[in-house]
Design a protein around this motif. Structure first.
Motif, PDB file in Angstrom:
ATOM      1  N   SER A 130       0.654  -1.226   0.040  1.00 56.27           N
ATOM      2  CA  SER A 130      -0.014   0.264  -0.101  1.00 56.27           C
ATOM      3  C   SER A 130       0.711   1.389  -0.156  1.00 56.27           C
ATOM      4  N   LEU A 131       2.261   1.069   0.543  1.00 56.15           N
ATOM      5  CA  LEU A 131       3.032   1.919   0.525  1.00 56.15           C
ATOM      6  C   LEU A 131       3.402   2.354  -0.809  1.00 56.15           C
ATOM      7  N   MET A 132       3.463   1.804  -1.423  1.00 56.76           N
ATOM      8  CA  MET A 132       4.219   1.176  -3.198  1.00 56.76           C
ATOM      9  C   MET A 132       3.494   1.945  -3.868  1.00 56.76           C
ATOM     10  N   ILE A 133       2.153   1.277  -3.268  1.00 55.24           N
ATOM     11  CA  ILE A 133       0.468   2.240  -4.314  1.00 55.24           C
ATOM     12  C   ILE A 133       1.007   3.724  -3.816  1.00 55.24           C
ATOM     13  N   LEU A 134       1.024   4.181  -3.430  1.00 54.80           N
ATOM     14  CA  LEU A 134       0.991   5.719  -3.013  1.00 54.80           C
ATOM     15  C   LEU A 134       1.981   6.508  -2.907  1.00 54.80           C
ATOM     16  N   GLY A 135       2.898   5.340  -3.137  1.00 60.40           N
ATOM     17  CA  GLY A 135       5.132   6.025  -3.716  1.00 60.40           C
ATOM     18  C   GLY A 135       4.278   6.522  -5.235  1.00 60.40           C
ATOM     19  N   MET A 136       3.190   5.547  -6.015  1.00 59.38           N
ATOM     20  CA  MET A 136       3.631   5.070  -7.214  1.00 59.38           C
ATOM     21  C   MET A 136       2.649   6.429  -8.464  1.00 59.38           C
ATOM     22  N   PHE A 137       1.449   7.101  -6.643  1.00 57.36           N
ATOM     23  CA  PHE A 137       0.245   7.513  -7.280  1.00 57.36           C
ATOM     24  C   PHE A 137       1.272   9.288  -7.343  1.00 57.36           C
ATOM     25  N   LEU A 138       2.504   9.316  -6.070  1.00 60.66           N
ATOM     26  CA  LEU A 138       2.697  10.853  -6.253  1.00 60.66           C
ATOM     27  C   LEU A 138       4.245  10.596  -7.139  1.00 60.66           C
ATOM     28  N   GLU A 139       4.730  10.239  -7.443  1.00 58.95           N
ATOM     29  CA  GLU A 139       5.444   9.998  -8.595  1.00 58.95           C
ATOM     30  C   GLU A 139       4.850  10.299  -9.949  1.00 58.95           C
ATOM     31  N   SER A 140       3.279   9.571 -10.072  1.00 61.29           N
ATOM     32  CA  SER A 140       2.392  10.067 -11.096  1.00 61.29           C
ATOM     33  C   SER A 140       2.437  11.360 -10.757  1.00 61.29           C
ATOM     34  N   LEU A 141       1.968  12.030  -9.673  1.00 56.71           N
ATOM     35  CA  LEU A 141       1.815  13.467  -9.472  1.00 56.71           C
ATOM     36  C   LEU A 141       2.825  14.138  -9.712  1.00 56.71           C
ATOM     37  N   GLY A 142       4.298  13.855  -9.315  1.00 54.96           N
ATOM     38  CA  GLY A 142       5.177  14.839  -9.471  1.00 54.96           C
ATOM     39  C   GLY A 142       5.452  15.091 -10.985  1.00 54.96           C
ATOM     40  N   ILE A 143       5.794  13.669 -11.538  1.00 57.87           N
ATOM     41  CA  ILE A 143       5.781  13.818 -13.346  1.00 57.87           C
ATOM     42  C   ILE A 143       4.642  15.373 -13.600  1.00 57.87           C
ATOM     43  N   GLY A 144       3.451  14.716 -13.409  1.00 58.23           N
ATOM     44  CA  GLY A 144       2.257  15.443 -14.040  1.00 58.23           C
ATOM     45  C   GLY A 144       1.737  17.042 -13.875  1.00 58.23           C
ATOM     46  N   LEU A 145       2.906  17.197 -12.565  1.00 56.57           N
ATOM     47  CA  LEU A 145       2.816  18.512 -12.439  1.00 56.57           C
ATOM     48  C   LEU A 145       4.350  19.255 -13.158  1.00 56.57           C
ATOM     49  N   VAL A 146       5.036  18.482 -13.550  1.00 53.69           N
ATOM     50  CA  VAL A 146       6.324  19.391 -14.468  1.00 53.69           C
ATOM     51  C   VAL A 146       5.508  19.463 -15.567  1.00 53.69           C
ATOM     52  N   VAL A 147       4.872  18.988 -16.381  1.00 58.61           N
ATOM     53  CA  VAL A 147       4.217  19.685 -17.978  1.00 58.61           C
ATOM     54  C   VAL A 147       3.774  20.781 -17.845  1.00 58.61           C
ATOM     55  N   PRO A 148       2.484  20.954 -16.783  1.00 62.41           N
ATOM     56  CA  PRO A 148       1.521  22.642 -16.782  1.00 62.41           C
ATOM     57  C   PRO A 148       2.402  23.416 -16.337  1.00 62.41           C
ATOM     58  N   PHE A 149       3.754  23.513 -15.546  1.00 67.76           N
ATOM     59  CA  PHE A 149       4.525  24.632 -15.109  1.00 67.76           C
ATOM     60  C   PHE A 149       5.469  24.459 -16.067  1.00 67.76           C
ATOM     61  N   ILE A 150       6.244  23.556 -16.614  1.00 65.63           N
ATOM     62  CA  ILE A 150       6.929  23.864 -18.064  1.00 65.63           C
ATOM     63  C   ILE A 150       5.856  24.989 -18.831  1.00 65.63           C
ATOM     64  N   ALA A 151       4.526  24.501 -19.428  1.00 68.64           N
ATOM     65  CA  ALA A 151       3.921  25.509 -20.068  1.00 68.64           C
ATOM     66  C   ALA A 151       3.679  26.736 -19.960  1.00 68.64           C
ATOM     67  N   LEU A 152       3.681  26.868 -18.521  1.00 67.85           N
ATOM     68  CA  LEU A 152       3.888  28.163 -17.787  1.00 67.85           C
ATOM     69  C   LEU A 152       4.709  29.025 -17.907  1.00 67.85           C
ATOM     70  N   LEU A 153       6.086  28.241 -18.017  1.00 65.05           N
ATOM     71  CA  LEU A 153       7.507  28.768 -18.373  1.00 65.05           C
ATOM     72  C   LEU A 153       7.631  29.343 -19.925  1.00 65.05           C
TER      73      LEU A 153
END
Length: 173
Positions: free
Chosen positions: A20-43
């Motif tokens: 279950s901790l690995m599943i949480l890590g999976m969601f956080l890794e995906s969130l981290g990758i998903g947040l980079v795209v809009p940030f780069i688009a904003l820049l």
């Protein structure tokens, strides 16, 4: 299946908790990758706020600040997200190692106890150094080459699954 059979019921529950901790890590890794795209688009884009409605909604939530302030807010949010993600991943790595070494200690104790329960004739026929080597090295090899790699493989597979789901959700084709 045989590895699962070597675990006690308590260790099996701990393994599921680790999953279950690995599943949480999976969601956080995906969130981290998903947040980079809009940030780069904003820049990169001057019209990012008008092009994407979700960014304009976020901008409106902060009282329509200028682009520089919005970039600072986005950078702070990205930093917080990565700090939380890395803290959870560090906790997961610590728990993985703790689990593996607890299994190693228990298996070593069980093997040592099994040797102690053997008849006296067994000990006359076997070198005690070889028995101690089995208790220390063989169980250590099992931990280092089976338990730890399996847990790392499962964690990495979960991250891969999360990234694939993120990519399919963002751009299905």
């Amino acid at each position: 299946h045989q590895i699962w059979g070597l675990l006690t019921p308590i260790e099996r529950r701990r393994a599921l908790g680790l999953l279950s901790l690995m599943i949480l890590g999976m969601f956080l890794e995906s969130l981290g990758i998903g947040l980079v795209v809009p940030f780069i688009a904003l820049l990169a884009s001057d019209d990012a706020l008008t092009r994407w409605s979700s960014m304009s909604e976020v901008s409106a939530a902060f009282g329509d600040p200028g682009k520089g302030t919005l970039i600072l807010i986005a950078m702070a949010a990205l930093t917080v997200a990565f700090v939380v993600k890395n803290a959870v991943l560090a906790l997961m790595a610590w728990k993985q190692m703790q689990f593996a070494f607890d299994v190693q200690a228990r298996l070593s104790q069980q093997l040592f106890a099994a040797y102690l329960r053997r008849p006296y004739v067994f000990h006359l026929q076997h070198n005690s150094a070889e028995l101690l080597r089995n208790v220390i090295n063989e169980v250590s090899l099992f931990t280092n080459f089976v338990v730890i790699p399996c847990s790392v493989l499962i964690a990495e597979f979960m991250v891969l699954l999360g990234v694939v789901i993120l990519l399919v959700a963002i751009e299905p084709l």
